[in-house]
Design a protein around this motif. Structure first.
Motif, PDB file in Angstrom:
ATOM      1  N   VAL A   1      62.468  37.514  51.466  1.00 29.03           N
ATOM      2  CA  VAL A   1      63.728  37.956  52.036  1.00 29.03           C
ATOM      3  C   VAL A   1      64.408  38.882  51.035  1.00 29.03           C
ATOM      4  O   VAL A   1      64.522  38.552  49.853  1.00 29.03           O
ATOM      5  CB  VAL A   1      64.652  36.760  52.349  1.00 29.03           C
ATOM      6  CG1 VAL A   1      66.022  37.243  52.831  1.00 29.03           C
ATOM      7  CG2 VAL A   1      64.009  35.842  53.388  1.00 29.03           C
ATOM      8  N   LEU A   2      64.839  40.040  51.497  1.00 30.74           N
ATOM      9  CA  LEU A   2      65.609  40.965  50.668  1.00 30.74           C
ATOM     10  C   LEU A   2      67.087  40.740  50.946  1.00 30.74           C
ATOM     11  O   LEU A   2      67.529  40.812  52.097  1.00 30.74           O
ATOM     12  CB  LEU A   2      65.230  42.413  50.978  1.00 30.74           C
ATOM     13  CG  LEU A   2      66.120  43.498  50.347  1.00 30.74           C
ATOM     14  CD1 LEU A   2      66.035  43.461  48.821  1.00 30.74           C
ATOM     15  CD2 LEU A   2      65.748  44.881  50.879  1.00 30.74           C
TER      16      LEU A   2
ATOM     17  N   ALA B   1      71.076  43.413  44.448  1.00 30.35           N
ATOM     18  CA  ALA B   1      70.003  43.142  45.409  1.00 30.35           C
ATOM     19  C   ALA B   1      69.092  42.088  44.810  1.00 30.35           C
ATOM     20  O   ALA B   1      69.032  41.914  43.586  1.00 30.35           O
ATOM     21  CB  ALA B   1      69.213  44.409  45.726  1.00 30.35           C
ATOM     22  N   ALA B   2      68.387  41.358  45.666  1.00 27.29           N
ATOM     23  CA  ALA B   2      67.496  40.299  45.195  1.00 27.29           C
ATOM     24  C   ALA B   2      66.378  40.076  46.192  1.00 27.29           C
ATOM     25  O   ALA B   2      66.545  40.290  47.395  1.00 27.29           O
ATOM     26  CB  ALA B   2      68.270  38.993  44.985  1.00 27.29           C
ATOM     27  N   LEU B   3      65.252  39.651  45.685  1.00 30.01           N
ATOM     28  CA  LEU B   3      64.120  39.240  46.507  1.00 30.01           C
ATOM     29  C   LEU B   3      64.020  37.728  46.429  1.00 30.01           C
ATOM     30  O   LEU B   3      63.927  37.153  45.342  1.00 30.01           O
ATOM     31  CB  LEU B   3      62.828  39.884  46.010  1.00 30.01           C
ATOM     32  CG  LEU B   3      62.759  41.408  46.110  1.00 30.01           C
ATOM     33  CD1 LEU B   3      61.537  41.940  45.379  1.00 30.01           C
ATOM     34  CD2 LEU B   3      62.743  41.859  47.572  1.00 30.01           C
ATOM     35  N   ILE B   4      64.070  37.070  47.585  1.00 28.33           N
ATOM     36  CA  ILE B   4      64.020  35.613  47.672  1.00 28.33           C
ATOM     37  C   ILE B   4      62.682  35.205  48.290  1.00 28.33           C
ATOM     38  O   ILE B   4      62.329  35.672  49.375  1.00 28.33           O
ATOM     39  CB  ILE B   4      65.165  35.053  48.542  1.00 28.33           C
ATOM     40  CG1 ILE B   4      66.515  35.661  48.138  1.00 28.33           C
ATOM     41  CG2 ILE B   4      65.186  33.538  48.492  1.00 28.33           C
ATOM     42  CD1 ILE B   4      66.972  35.313  46.753  1.00 28.33           C
ATOM     43  N   ARG B   5      61.946  34.343  47.594  1.00 29.27           N
ATOM     44  CA  ARG B   5      60.691  33.831  48.138  1.00 29.27           C
ATOM     45  C   ARG B   5      60.945  32.465  48.760  1.00 29.27           C
ATOM     46  O   ARG B   5      61.594  31.599  48.153  1.00 29.27           O
ATOM     47  CB  ARG B   5      59.627  33.715  47.045  1.00 29.27           C
ATOM     48  CG  ARG B   5      58.258  33.279  47.583  1.00 29.27           C
ATOM     49  CD  ARG B   5      57.286  32.989  46.450  1.00 29.27           C
ATOM     50  NE  ARG B   5      56.951  34.177  45.691  1.00 29.27           N
ATOM     51  CZ  ARG B   5      56.048  35.087  46.071  1.00 29.27           C
ATOM     52  NH1 ARG B   5      55.416  34.943  47.216  1.00 29.27           N
ATOM     53  NH2 ARG B   5      55.794  36.130  45.316  1.00 29.27           N
ATOM     54  N   CYS B   6      60.440  32.256  49.976  1.00 30.99           N
ATOM     55  CA  CYS B   6      60.595  30.961  50.631  1.00 30.99           C
ATOM     56  C   CYS B   6      59.467  30.766  51.638  1.00 30.99           C
ATOM     57  O   CYS B   6      58.720  31.699  51.941  1.00 30.99           O
ATOM     58  CB  CYS B   6      61.955  30.852  51.330  1.00 30.99           C
ATOM     59  SG  CYS B   6      62.268  32.128  52.563  1.00 30.99           S
ATOM     60  N   HIS B   7      59.347  29.551  52.143  1.00 32.82           N
ATOM     61  CA  HIS B   7      58.348  29.268  53.168  1.00 32.82           C
ATOM     62  C   HIS B   7      58.838  29.789  54.518  1.00 32.82           C
ATOM     63  O   HIS B   7      59.997  30.174  54.675  1.00 32.82           O
ATOM     64  CB  HIS B   7      58.073  27.769  53.243  1.00 32.82           C
ATOM     65  CG  HIS B   7      57.420  27.220  52.007  1.00 32.82           C
ATOM     66  ND1 HIS B   7      56.255  27.728  51.502  1.00 32.82           N
ATOM     67  CD2 HIS B   7      57.787  26.199  51.187  1.00 32.82           C
ATOM     68  CE1 HIS B   7      55.904  27.045  50.412  1.00 32.82           C
ATOM     69  NE2 HIS B   7      56.827  26.109  50.198  1.00 32.82           N
ATOM     70  N   GLU B   8      57.969  29.763  55.503  1.00 33.26           N
ATOM     71  CA  GLU B   8      58.330  30.233  56.837  1.00 33.26           C
ATOM     72  C   GLU B   8      59.471  29.405  57.423  1.00 33.26           C
ATOM     73  O   GLU B   8      60.225  29.880  58.266  1.00 33.26           O
ATOM     74  CB  GLU B   8      57.110  30.167  57.772  1.00 33.26           C
ATOM     75  CG  GLU B   8      55.986  31.109  57.393  1.00 33.26           C
ATOM     76  CD  GLU B   8      56.392  32.574  57.480  1.00 33.26           C
ATOM     77  OE1 GLU B   8      57.195  32.912  58.378  1.00 33.26           O
ATOM     78  OE2 GLU B   8      55.921  33.377  56.666  1.00 33.26           O
TER      79      GLU B   8
ATOM     80  N   PRO C   1      56.399  46.437  54.423  1.00 32.78           N
ATOM     81  CA  PRO C   1      55.876  45.414  55.337  1.00 32.78           C
ATOM     82  C   PRO C   1      55.829  44.001  54.748  1.00 32.78           C
ATOM     83  O   PRO C   1      55.689  43.022  55.487  1.00 32.78           O
ATOM     84  CB  PRO C   1      54.466  45.924  55.655  1.00 32.78           C
ATOM     85  CG  PRO C   1      54.561  47.405  55.473  1.00 32.78           C
ATOM     86  CD  PRO C   1      55.498  47.586  54.320  1.00 32.78           C
ATOM     87  N   ASP C   2      55.923  43.886  53.419  1.00 25.46           N
ATOM     88  CA  ASP C   2      55.921  42.559  52.800  1.00 25.46           C
ATOM     89  C   ASP C   2      57.272  41.857  52.950  1.00 25.46           C
ATOM     90  O   ASP C   2      57.364  40.633  52.734  1.00 25.46           O
ATOM     91  CB  ASP C   2      55.583  42.665  51.308  1.00 25.46           C
ATOM     92  CG  ASP C   2      54.168  43.164  51.071  1.00 25.46           C
ATOM     93  OD1 ASP C   2      53.254  42.705  51.779  1.00 25.46           O
ATOM     94  OD2 ASP C   2      53.977  44.019  50.183  1.00 25.46           O
ATOM     95  N   ILE C   3      58.310  42.611  53.275  1.00 30.41           N
ATOM     96  CA  ILE C   3      59.645  42.025  53.448  1.00 30.41           C
ATOM     97  C   ILE C   3      59.757  41.473  54.862  1.00 30.41           C
ATOM     98  O   ILE C   3      59.587  42.191  55.844  1.00 30.41           O
ATOM     99  CB  ILE C   3      60.749  43.087  53.209  1.00 30.41           C
ATOM    100  CG1 ILE C   3      60.553  43.762  51.838  1.00 30.41           C
ATOM    101  CG2 ILE C   3      62.121  42.443  53.316  1.00 30.41           C
ATOM    102  CD1 ILE C   3      60.611  42.835  50.659  1.00 30.41           C
ATOM    103  N   ALA C   4      60.046  40.179  54.981  1.00 26.13           N
ATOM    104  CA  ALA C   4      60.093  39.529  56.294  1.00 26.13           C
ATOM    105  C   ALA C   4      61.472  39.566  56.924  1.00 26.13           C
ATOM    106  O   ALA C   4      61.605  39.472  58.145  1.00 26.13           O
ATOM    107  CB  ALA C   4      59.635  38.074  56.171  1.00 26.13           C
ATOM    108  N   ARG C   5      62.515  39.705  56.101  1.00 25.12           N
ATOM    109  CA  ARG C   5      63.878  39.641  56.627  1.00 25.12           C
ATOM    110  C   ARG C   5      64.821  40.262  55.601  1.00 25.12           C
ATOM    111  O   ARG C   5      64.566  40.210  54.399  1.00 25.12           O
ATOM    112  CB  ARG C   5      64.262  38.181  56.889  1.00 25.12           C
ATOM    113  CG  ARG C   5      65.471  37.966  57.762  1.00 25.12           C
ATOM    114  CD  ARG C   5      65.766  36.484  57.931  1.00 25.12           C
ATOM    115  NE  ARG C   5      66.544  36.221  59.122  1.00 25.12           N
ATOM    116  CZ  ARG C   5      66.057  35.754  60.250  1.00 25.12           C
ATOM    117  NH1 ARG C   5      64.762  35.477  60.343  1.00 25.12           N
ATOM    118  NH2 ARG C   5      66.832  35.545  61.300  1.00 25.12           N
TER     119      ARG C   5
END
Length: 227
Positions: free
Chosen positions: A3-4, A14-21, A60-64
């Motif tokens: 998530v951006l 700005a930040a990139l957040i990694r999380c599960h689905e 494309p790697d950014i999901a939201r």
């Protein structure tokens, strides 16, 4: 998934957040934040580009994408929201908003904040503050508002807004919380707050900005007759 998060309500960040689905187990993958409150347009896009490149990611790697919608000054807030909307369109990813003060509330709760209600506040200029009232666990109770410091509730006040007017707050029965008197909303905390809400099944708002004031710019009226 990634998530951006973007916020320009006070500083550019700005930040990139990694999380599960399921939006669980969220963690900050990378982030940046400036100290300048006037250079949002100049630093935001290059900063996001650098974040994505450093993590060897592509659009494309950014999901939201989640963007802070204020309250904040017109120019700075527009920079973040316009950037978020452009990236969401270019990458074809979902876009949500979140009140920027939620980032400060997240920081307060994570730091083991008060066991009662509290207020977070940022500088609204013109000798006023943007503020909102939260429950001890971080749930929004009231706001956002813009008002003079003396109009805030008689509660602990967290954020850079509190550091600007400690005497006025004290006169109103409120108090500037130590250790948070220079804190600004950041995209990293905004992203974590947003992901926590999504994990709880709550819907995030859209990206309509919370200006709370009318624009100083006015449409010119008809010309006066010379004769």
């Amino acid at each position: 998934m990634i998530v951006l998060a973007i916020d320009t309500s006070a500083i550019a960040s700005a930040a990139l957040i990694r999380c599960h689905e399921s939006f669980s187990d969220a963690a900050v993958l990378a982030s940046f934040a400036t100290e300048d409150t006037k250079s949002h347009a100049e630093v935001l896009a290059p900063g996001i580009r650098a974040l994505v490149a450093e993590q060897e990611l592509t659009g494309p790697d950014i999901a939201r994408i989640v963007v802070g919608v204020g309250p904040g000054p017109f120019t700075g807030l527009r920079s973040g929201i316009a950037t978020a909307r452009a990236l969401a369109f270019a990458w074809s990813v979902p876009l949500d908003g979140l009140m920027s003060l939620a980032a400060l509330a997240w920081d307060v709760v994570e730091a083991g904040g008060p066991d009662s209600e509290f207020v977070v506040a940022t500088d609204a200029r013109r000798k006023e503050l943007y503020w909102a009232r939260y429950a001890a666990g971080g749930a929004l109770l009231d706001g956002p508002h813009v008002s003079a410091p003396v109009e805030l509730p008689s509660l602990p006040v967290y954020g850079a807004g509190a550091g600007l007017y400690p005497e006025q707050l004290a006169g109103a029965g409120a108090s500037a919380a130590p250790g948070f008197d220079s804190a600004q909303p950041t995209a990293a905390s905004l992203g974590l707050a947003a992901v926590a809400l999504l994990a709880a099944g709550e819907a995030l708002p859209d990206t309509t900005p919370l200006y709370l004031r009318e624009s100083d710019a006015q449409v010119p009226g008809p010309r006066k007759r010379a004769l």
